[in-house]
Design a protein around this motif. Structure first.
Motif, PDB file in Angstrom:
ATOM      1  N   LYS A   1      -0.441 -19.145  15.803  1.00  0.00           N
ATOM      2  CA  LYS A   1      -1.555 -18.201  15.966  1.00  0.00           C
ATOM      3  C   LYS A   1      -1.463 -17.525  17.335  1.00  0.00           C
ATOM      4  O   LYS A   1      -1.867 -16.393  17.494  1.00  0.00           O
ATOM      5  CB  LYS A   1      -2.897 -18.926  15.832  1.00  0.00           C
TER       6      LYS A   1
ATOM      7  N   THR B   1      -0.879 -29.257  16.299  1.00  0.00           N
ATOM      8  CA  THR B   1      -0.028 -28.805  15.196  1.00  0.00           C
ATOM      9  C   THR B   1       0.661 -30.027  14.586  1.00  0.00           C
ATOM     10  O   THR B   1       0.644 -31.121  15.159  1.00  0.00           O
ATOM     11  CB  THR B   1       1.076 -27.831  15.651  1.00  0.00           C
TER      12      THR B   1
ATOM     13  N   ASP C   1      -0.216 -25.292  19.696  1.00  0.00           N
ATOM     14  CA  ASP C   1      -0.332 -23.847  19.449  1.00  0.00           C
ATOM     15  C   ASP C   1      -1.499 -23.364  20.302  1.00  0.00           C
ATOM     16  O   ASP C   1      -2.667 -23.596  19.984  1.00  0.00           O
ATOM     17  CB  ASP C   1      -0.597 -23.604  17.959  1.00  0.00           C
TER      18      ASP C   1
END
Length: 200
Positions: free
Chosen positions: A106, A147, A174
């Motif tokens: 993201k 993650t 992330d």
């Protein structure tokens, strides 16, 4: 003894007895009465509590690259507590191909290389980062950073450690962008440790 003297003596004795009884039985509920000793003690404790400053919140240790921090791991089942040490060995920002994944982040993948050690002398302690790592910086509120990605190097730091056991391995996060810090939560309250991420 003449009757008039007897009456005078009796009346005088009754007045003295009444005066003494009134002086000894003053009620703390009477208007203007001094408070009882127990009431004074309660009032004194309340005044002391009001005079003490409120306790400062516990400050979460901020660990920079090359530095270590400690926290107390609390086993949710047994409530045994163990002192754990984590060293932030390095932070590397990577592309998906560098960690052999086709999943797009993201924001930006960040690989934290950590050395985790149980420095307690009696109890086991856990380090379980998945779902408990949150990123933030000066302009963005905490964001989930965990993650399921892994690297091909090092060992798995997500484990339960007996006293003296140590593991070095990677945690892939992330994060929205480079910099900021990652907060690790071992419990439900304040962060146990924070890791400072480099801006480049």
């Amino acid at each position: 003894m003449r009757p008039s003297i007897r009456v005078a003596t009796f009346v005088t004795g009754a007045l003295v007895t009444a005066a003494l009884a009134t002086g000894c039985s003053s009620s703390s509920n009477a208007p203007g009465a001094a408070p009882a000793a127990s009431e004074k003690a309660v009032e004194g404790k309340a005044a002391d509590a009001a005079a003490k400053p409120s306790e400062a919140p516990v400050k979460t240790p901020l660990v920079a690259v090359g530095k270590s921090g400690t926290y107390t791991a609390d086993d949710s089942a047994t409530h045994a507590k163990a002192k754990m040490s984590i060293t932030l060995k390095s932070v590397k920002y990577v592309s998906p191909s560098e960690i052999n994944t086709t999943n797009r982040p993201k924001g930006q993948y960040a690989v934290l290389t950590l050395t985790v050690k149980n420095v307690d002398t009696a109890n086991e302690g856990g380090f379980h980062p998945y779902g408990l790592m949150k990123w933030e910086d000066g302009r963005t509120a905490e964001q989930e950073a965990s993650t399921l990605e892994t690297t091909d190097t090092g060992q798995d730091v997500d484990a339960t450690y007996r006293p003296g056991q140590i593991v070095t391995g990677d945690v892939v996060l992330d994060v929205p962008r480079k910099g900021g810090k990652v907060n690790f939560y071992d419990g439900l309250e304040a962060a146990s440790l924070s890791f400072e991420l480099p801006a480049k």
